[in-house]
Write a protein that holds these residues in place. Structure first.
Motif, mmCIF file in Angstrom:
data_model
loop_
_atom_site.group_PDB
_atom_site.id
_atom_site.type_symbol
_atom_site.label_atom_id
_atom_site.label_comp_id
_atom_site.label_asym_id
_atom_site.label_seq_id
_atom_site.Cartn_x
_atom_site.Cartn_y
_atom_site.Cartn_z
ATOM 1 N N LEU A 14 31.375 -9.216 5.595
ATOM 2 C CA LEU A 14 31.796 -9.719 4.443
ATOM 3 C C LEU A 14 32.239 -7.821 4.393
ATOM 4 O O LEU A 14 31.585 -7.225 4.861
ATOM 5 N N ARG A 15 33.080 -8.076 3.261
ATOM 6 C CA ARG A 15 33.456 -6.726 2.680
ATOM 7 C C ARG A 15 31.744 -5.981 1.701
ATOM 8 O O ARG A 15 31.342 -6.919 1.658
ATOM 9 N N GLU A 16 32.207 -4.859 1.627
ATOM 10 C CA GLU A 16 31.070 -4.572 0.445
ATOM 11 C C GLU A 16 31.330 -4.886 -0.845
ATOM 12 O O GLU A 16 32.089 -5.038 -1.275
ATOM 13 N N ARG A 35 35.359 -9.462 5.474
ATOM 14 C CA ARG A 35 35.892 -7.935 5.022
ATOM 15 C C ARG A 35 38.348 -7.561 5.665
ATOM 16 O O ARG A 35 38.760 -7.234 5.834
ATOM 17 N N ASP A 36 37.881 -8.733 7.113
ATOM 18 C CA ASP A 36 38.811 -9.192 7.886
ATOM 19 C C ASP A 36 39.274 -10.458 8.066
ATOM 20 O O ASP A 36 39.063 -11.051 8.920
ATOM 21 N N VAL A 50 26.969 -14.939 9.428
ATOM 22 C CA VAL A 50 27.743 -13.873 8.647
ATOM 23 C C VAL A 50 26.623 -12.731 8.521
ATOM 24 O O VAL A 50 25.828 -13.053 8.877
ATOM 25 N N GLN A 51 27.777 -11.737 8.626
ATOM 26 C CA GLN A 51 27.517 -10.715 8.684
ATOM 27 C C GLN A 51 27.093 -9.437 7.179
ATOM 28 O O GLN A 51 28.582 -9.709 6.391
ATOM 29 N N ALA A 52 26.990 -9.208 6.740
ATOM 30 C CA ALA A 52 26.761 -8.668 5.267
ATOM 31 C C ALA A 52 27.097 -6.917 6.211
ATOM 32 O O ALA A 52 27.690 -6.644 7.250
ATOM 33 N N SER A 53 28.007 -6.514 4.822
ATOM 34 C CA SER A 53 28.795 -4.841 5.365
ATOM 35 C C SER A 53 27.827 -4.035 6.323
ATOM 36 O O SER A 53 28.571 -3.005 5.921
ATOM 37 N N ASP A 54 26.112 -4.348 5.171
ATOM 38 C CA ASP A 54 25.268 -3.264 6.501
ATOM 39 C C ASP A 54 25.253 -3.607 7.336
ATOM 40 O O ASP A 54 23.825 -3.204 8.221
#
Length: 137
Positions: A14-16, A35-36, A50-54
């Motif tokens: 994910l984007r920030e 994000r991409d 699903v991965q957060a920006s952090d």
């Protein structure tokens, strides 16, 4: 999904700031939250972590590059195996709840995101069911 290995799924990053809604319980990821967006195009539709920006993995989702909803969260637990047992457990919970509400077996057994089965509607008519899937994968 056949042979789902939670540790070999592609990552949907994910984007920030996009993870805020998911952390509050929202079940969808929109295309603008990625994000991409092109990273998973060749594998779509597919299960993703699903991965957060952090870097925190927020759960498992069904990704579809062609949908207006890019990903639908199946679980907010990281690395859960999505297989027949997963869906059977969810449907058993739906059945148990509906049987407490209705005396006769004529009802909506599963109502998508409300029953933690995004994109799936199941109507029960006695011994028959009608299934509507609105998510590819």
């Amino acid at each position: 999904p056949r042979g789902d290995d939670p540790h070999k799924r592609p990552l949907l990053v994910l984007r920030e700031g996009a993870e805020v809604r998911l952390r509050r319980g929202h079940p969808w990821v929109s295309p603008r939250d990625l994000r991409d967006p092109e990273a998973l195009v060749q594998m779509s539709p597919c299960l993703v972590n699903v991965q957060a920006s952090d870097g925190e993995v927020l759960g498992v989702a069904l990704f579809n590059k062609h949908a207006t909803i890019a990903a639908r969260m199946l679980s907010t637990s990281a690395f859960v195996r999505i297989d027949a047992a997963f869906f059977a457990d969810r449907l058993r919970k739906c059945l148990s709840y509906r049987e407490r509400l209705f005396a006769e077996p004529f009802y909506r057994l599963a109502h998508g995101e409300a029953d933690a089965l995004p994109g799936l509607i199941v109507d029960r008519y006695g011994d028959q069911v009608c299934i509507q899937a609105s998510a590819a994968g």
